[in-house]
Write a protein that holds these residues in place. Structure first.
Motif, PDB file in Angstrom:
ATOM      1  N   ALA A 344      -7.327  -3.904   1.704  1.00 30.05           N
ATOM      2  CA  ALA A 344      -6.766  -5.138   1.164  1.00 30.05           C
ATOM      3  C   ALA A 344      -5.655  -5.708   2.030  1.00 30.05           C
ATOM      4  CB  ALA A 344      -6.237  -4.900  -0.253  1.00 30.05           C
ATOM      5  N   GLY A 345      -5.216  -4.954   3.038  1.00 26.32           N
ATOM      6  CA  GLY A 345      -4.104  -5.411   3.867  1.00 26.32           C
ATOM      7  C   GLY A 345      -2.759  -5.098   3.264  1.00 26.32           C
ATOM      8  N   ASN A 346      -2.741  -4.576   2.050  1.00 27.56           N
ATOM      9  CA  ASN A 346      -1.532  -4.127   1.374  1.00 27.56           C
ATOM     10  C   ASN A 346      -1.932  -3.007   0.422  1.00 27.56           C
ATOM     11  OD1 ASN A 346      -2.514  -5.359  -1.102  1.00 27.56           O
ATOM     12  ND2 ASN A 346      -1.859  -7.326  -0.228  1.00 27.56           N
ATOM     13  N   PHE A 347      -0.992  -2.526  -0.374  1.00 25.84           N
ATOM     14  CA  PHE A 347      -1.269  -1.376  -1.233  1.00 25.84           C
ATOM     15  C   PHE A 347      -1.690  -1.773  -2.646  1.00 25.84           C
ATOM     16  CE2 PHE A 347       1.909   0.619   1.763  1.00 25.84           C
ATOM     17  CZ  PHE A 347       0.965   1.379   2.443  1.00 25.84           C
ATOM     18  N   SER A 348      -2.115  -3.017  -2.838  1.00 27.91           N
ATOM     19  CA  SER A 348      -2.432  -3.476  -4.192  1.00 27.91           C
ATOM     20  C   SER A 348      -3.559  -2.670  -4.837  1.00 27.91           C
ATOM     21  CB  SER A 348      -2.793  -4.964  -4.171  1.00 27.91           C
ATOM     22  OG  SER A 348      -3.893  -5.209  -3.296  1.00 27.91           O
ATOM     23  N   GLU A 349      -4.608  -2.336  -4.060  1.00 31.90           N
ATOM     24  CA  GLU A 349      -5.709  -1.554  -4.628  1.00 31.90           C
ATOM     25  C   GLU A 349      -5.267  -0.140  -4.968  1.00 31.90           C
ATOM     26  OE1 GLU A 349      -9.824  -1.880  -3.232  1.00 31.90           O
ATOM     27  OE2 GLU A 349      -9.083  -3.284  -1.719  1.00 31.90           O
ATOM     28  N   LEU A 350      -4.407   0.426  -4.137  1.00 32.95           N
ATOM     29  CA  LEU A 350      -3.906   1.774  -4.417  1.00 32.95           C
ATOM     30  C   LEU A 350      -3.036   1.763  -5.666  1.00 32.95           C
ATOM     31  CD1 LEU A 350      -2.996   3.142  -0.860  1.00 32.95           C
ATOM     32  CD2 LEU A 350      -5.213   2.823  -1.951  1.00 32.95           C
ATOM     33  N   GLU A 351      -2.233   0.716  -5.811  1.00 30.70           N
ATOM     34  CA  GLU A 351      -1.404   0.581  -7.013  1.00 30.70           C
ATOM     35  C   GLU A 351      -2.275   0.527  -8.258  1.00 30.70           C
ATOM     36  OE1 GLU A 351       1.172  -2.774  -6.712  1.00 30.70           O
ATOM     37  OE2 GLU A 351       1.995  -2.178  -4.766  1.00 30.70           O
ATOM     38  N   ALA A 352      -3.370  -0.230  -8.173  1.00 34.21           N
ATOM     39  CA  ALA A 352      -4.259  -0.384  -9.332  1.00 34.21           C
ATOM     40  C   ALA A 352      -4.918   0.945  -9.693  1.00 34.21           C
ATOM     41  CB  ALA A 352      -5.323  -1.439  -9.043  1.00 34.21           C
ATOM     42  N   ILE A 353      -5.326   1.696  -8.673  1.00 39.27           N
ATOM     43  CA  ILE A 353      -5.956   2.995  -8.917  1.00 39.27           C
ATOM     44  C   ILE A 353      -4.989   3.942  -9.616  1.00 39.27           C
ATOM     45  CG2 ILE A 353      -6.806   5.089  -7.773  1.00 39.27           C
ATOM     46  CD1 ILE A 353      -8.049   3.191  -5.662  1.00 39.27           C
ATOM     47  N   ALA A 354      -3.766   4.003  -9.105  1.00 35.90           N
ATOM     48  CA  ALA A 354      -2.773   4.890  -9.718  1.00 35.90           C
ATOM     49  C   ALA A 354      -2.410   4.424 -11.119  1.00 35.90           C
ATOM     50  CB  ALA A 354      -1.521   4.945  -8.843  1.00 35.90           C
ATOM     51  N   SER A 355      -2.336   3.121 -11.300  1.00 38.58           N
ATOM     52  CA  SER A 355      -1.983   2.574 -12.607  1.00 38.58           C
ATOM     53  C   SER A 355      -3.047   2.909 -13.654  1.00 38.58           C
ATOM     54  CB  SER A 355      -1.805   1.054 -12.504  1.00 38.58           C
ATOM     55  OG  SER A 355      -1.560   0.476 -13.760  1.00 38.58           O
ATOM     56  N   ASP A 356      -4.329   2.923 -13.235  1.00 37.50           N
ATOM     57  CA  ASP A 356      -5.438   3.105 -14.176  1.00 37.50           C
ATOM     58  C   ASP A 356      -5.870   4.552 -14.352  1.00 37.50           C
ATOM     59  OD1 ASP A 356      -5.434   0.386 -14.424  1.00 37.50           O
ATOM     60  OD2 ASP A 356      -7.177   0.054 -13.126  1.00 37.50           O
ATOM     61  N   LEU A 393      -5.165  -9.424  12.673  1.00 33.64           N
ATOM     62  CA  LEU A 393      -6.103 -10.367  12.090  1.00 33.64           C
ATOM     63  C   LEU A 393      -6.567  -9.890  10.707  1.00 33.64           C
ATOM     64  CD1 LEU A 393      -7.781 -12.930  12.299  1.00 33.64           C
ATOM     65  CD2 LEU A 393      -9.517 -11.613  13.554  1.00 33.64           C
ATOM     66  N   ALA A 394      -6.763  -8.588  10.580  1.00 27.68           N
ATOM     67  CA  ALA A 394      -7.202  -8.037   9.292  1.00 27.68           C
ATOM     68  C   ALA A 394      -6.186  -8.348   8.207  1.00 27.68           C
ATOM     69  CB  ALA A 394      -7.407  -6.525   9.418  1.00 27.68           C
ATOM     70  N   LYS A 395      -4.903  -8.261   8.538  1.00 24.36           N
ATOM     71  CA  LYS A 395      -3.864  -8.549   7.550  1.00 24.36           C
ATOM     72  C   LYS A 395      -3.889 -10.020   7.141  1.00 24.36           C
ATOM     73  CE  LYS A 395      -0.754  -4.885   9.095  1.00 24.36           C
ATOM     74  NZ  LYS A 395       0.569  -4.544   9.700  1.00 24.36           N
ATOM     75  N   GLU A 396      -4.228 -10.890   8.077  1.00 29.08           N
ATOM     76  CA  GLU A 396      -4.272 -12.319   7.770  1.00 29.08           C
ATOM     77  C   GLU A 396      -5.415 -12.671   6.822  1.00 29.08           C
ATOM     78  OE1 GLU A 396      -4.005 -15.172  10.874  1.00 29.08           O
ATOM     79  OE2 GLU A 396      -2.795 -13.878  12.152  1.00 29.08           O
ATOM     80  N   ILE A 397      -6.594 -12.143   7.088  1.00 28.40           N
ATOM     81  CA  ILE A 397      -7.757 -12.582   6.328  1.00 28.40           C
ATOM     82  C   ILE A 397      -7.949 -11.826   5.023  1.00 28.40           C
ATOM     83  CG2 ILE A 397      -8.918 -13.289   8.441  1.00 28.40           C
ATOM     84  CD1 ILE A 397     -10.750 -10.906   8.163  1.00 28.40           C
ATOM     85  N   THR A 398      -7.298 -10.676   4.846  1.00 23.29           N
ATOM     86  CA  THR A 398      -7.490  -9.917   3.609  1.00 23.29           C
ATOM     87  C   THR A 398      -6.626 -10.457   2.478  1.00 23.29           C
ATOM     88  OG1 THR A 398      -5.900  -8.300   4.468  1.00 23.29           O
ATOM     89  CG2 THR A 398      -8.239  -7.747   4.634  1.00 23.29           C
ATOM     90  N   GLY A 399      -5.900 -11.526   2.738  1.00 21.95           N
ATOM     91  CA  GLY A 399      -5.184 -12.169   1.638  1.00 21.95           C
ATOM     92  C   GLY A 399      -6.150 -12.853   0.686  1.00 21.95           C
ATOM     93  N   SER A 400      -7.365 -13.111   1.150  1.00 21.12           N
ATOM     94  CA  SER A 400      -8.387 -13.734   0.301  1.00 21.12           C
ATOM     95  C   SER A 400      -9.175 -12.655  -0.436  1.00 21.12           C
ATOM     96  CB  SER A 400      -9.349 -14.557   1.166  1.00 21.12           C
ATOM     97  OG  SER A 400     -10.485 -14.936   0.419  1.00 21.12           O
ATOM     98  N   THR A 401      -9.540 -12.959  -1.682  1.00 21.08           N
ATOM     99  CA  THR A 401     -10.330 -12.008  -2.469  1.00 21.08           C
ATOM    100  C   THR A 401     -11.806 -12.052  -2.098  1.00 21.08           C
ATOM    101  OG1 THR A 401     -10.626 -13.660  -4.207  1.00 21.08           O
ATOM    102  CG2 THR A 401      -8.759 -12.154  -4.428  1.00 21.08           C
TER     103      THR A 401
END
Length: 453
Positions: A344-356, A393-401
């Motif tokens: 995802a270019g950030n830890f948002s998916e990891l946060e969601a996994i730990a949260s759930d 470049l990966a960090k730039e484009i992974t802002g989109s879902t």
């Protein structure tokens, strides 16, 4: 990595009243046993377990104080309102760390990192295995492999490595880490042996011909499928092996084995036979002080033990963070070092996994299957001699879902002057392709972008 919730029994003094029903007497005996076990745990662990405020607390200096400790703990066990950190929020987060220890290369590097979360009200346990190669920001040191945190902290201030690891993991998952438990290899082996071994079910047989046996030495270890009783040495080989065949040669498979061992240790610790064996309890107690470090206080261990004892196997959720097709990570060697980075270019998916992780198992499984019908899988290859372009470049484009970067690498040649986009979906993802072009805009970089179905 390893469960510390042990109960210790010193001596019993229980006499039944005459002319009582035998079944009623047995129930009272078990209740009395449990109470004495928990009180004894705190009494004898007080001098061995490091507290939050400093090194090991000496035991025996003041008899009145020791007696007060016992009665305070007895009151706690009988229903005192003293709460663990995280208990008011119904979530207690504990960082489990495994290190090589003295005699091993990189003795303070964390070979194992597991975020364990307990939900007291159900009760339930969630285990998230964190790969040691995950790139993460370590406070004061910048982006490094996450398994460096404990070692860096120890090098700067002995005894504080686990606290730096806690801070790092807390940032990655955006969660408070309330406590830590750190164990070395020798301690793990001894504890399993002191428990009389553990019973582990192995789904698939495998062999590893490159298991370390000393400096520049290797040996072959193998495991058959089915139930196996493991001593400490066998259990350590089972969790450390990383070159096995039959799908067991990855760190992710190793993480799954570590979680399996954790469950087996928990089952053995809370088995009735162990709780009624003073010699085994005493032996485990002796090993804890030398090889395990924690910021849990004795009363907190007791209360955690009471919660963990009630957790049924079906209420233990496991998750290993990996770089598979459905995993949240991807592998990169662009910097010359093998790293795992979030897709995802950030830890948002990891946060969601730990949260759930503490959600019901069926809901957790449902949430883990992301609807990817409208997402394009992207591979980025750097076609220049400038390091880091693909990752940036990966960090730039992974802002989109609408995009999921699954792989980074280098192109076959490094003389590209413009970006080339190869659409391998045969026009099935035209909207995503147009969005990708717009995202690049004036910021076109000399890399190859492959959009995969």
């Amino acid at each position: 990595m390893y469960d510390l919730r042990i109960n210790f029994l010193q001596r019993l003094g229980f006499a039944p009243k005459p002319k009582k029903n035998k079944l009623l007497f047995t129930g009272k005996l078990v209740a009395g046993l449990s109470l004495v076990i928990f009180i004894s745990l705190a009494f004898f662990s007080y001098r061995l377990i490091a507290s939050k405020n400093g090194p090991e607390t000496s035991f025996g200096k003041n008899l009145a104080e020791e007696i007060k400790i016992i009665f305070d703990l007895k009151h706690l066990i009988l229903g005192d309102e003293k709460l663990l950190l995280g208990e008011p929020q119904d979530r207690i987060n504990i960082l489990l760390l495994g290190v090589g220890g003295t005699g091993h290369d990189g003795p303070n590097l964390t070979d194992t990192i597991i975020l364990a979360s307990l939900k007291p009200s159900v009760p339930k346990i969630g285990l998230v295995s964190v790969p040691r190669d995950l790139s993460a920001p370590i406070p004061g040191y910048g982006w490094r492999k996450i398994n460096d945190a404990n070692a860096l902290g120890e090098a700067k201030n002995r005894g504080q490595g686990a606290n730096l690891a806690k801070d790092t993991v807390s940032q990655v998952f955006n969660l408070p880490i309330h406590y830590y438990i750190r164990v070395d290899f020798a301690g793990f082996k001894k504890i399993v042996d002191d428990l009389g071994g553990i019973d582990v079910y192995i789904e698939r047989a495998f062999a590893d011909s490159a298991y370390p046996a000393g400096p520049n030495l290797y040996q072959t270890v193998s495991f058959r499928s089915g139930w196996q009783k493991m001593d400490g040495d066998t259990a350590l080989k089972f969790v450390r092996s990383r070159h096995g065949n039959n799908g067991e040669g990855s760190d992710f498979a190793r993480s799954q084995r570590q979680q399996k061992i954790l469950e087996a240790v928990k089952d053995k610790i809370f088995s009735f036979s162990f709780l009624l064996n003073p010699m085994k309890i005493s032996s485990v107690m002796d090993d804890l002080g030398e090889h395990i470090k924690t910021d849990l206080e004795p009363w907190q261990i007791i209360k955690l033990a009471k919660i963990a004892k009630e957790v049924q196997r079906q209420n233990i959720n496991n998750k290993v963070l990996d770089n598979g097709p459905d995993g949240p990570l991807y592998a990169s060697t662009e910097t010359g070092v093998f790293l795992l980075l979030p897709k995802a270019g950030n830890f948002s998916e990891l946060e969601a996994i730990a949260s759930d992780i503490l959600m019901p198992s069926d809901q957790l499984k449902k949430n883990s299957v992301t609807n990817k019908d409208n997402r394009a899988l992207i591979e980025i290859q750097n076609g220049t001699k400038v390091n880091g372009l693909a990752a940036n470049l990966a960090k730039e484009i992974t802002g989109s879902t609408h995009f999921n970067v699954i792989r980074l690498g280098n192109a076959e040649r490094q003389d590209y002057n413009e970006t080339v986009i190869y659409d391998l979906t045969n026009g099935q993802k035209r909207d995503q392709l147009e969005e990708l072009k717009k995202l690049l805009g004036e910021k076109i970089t000399p890399a190859n972008i492959f959009a995969l179905p």
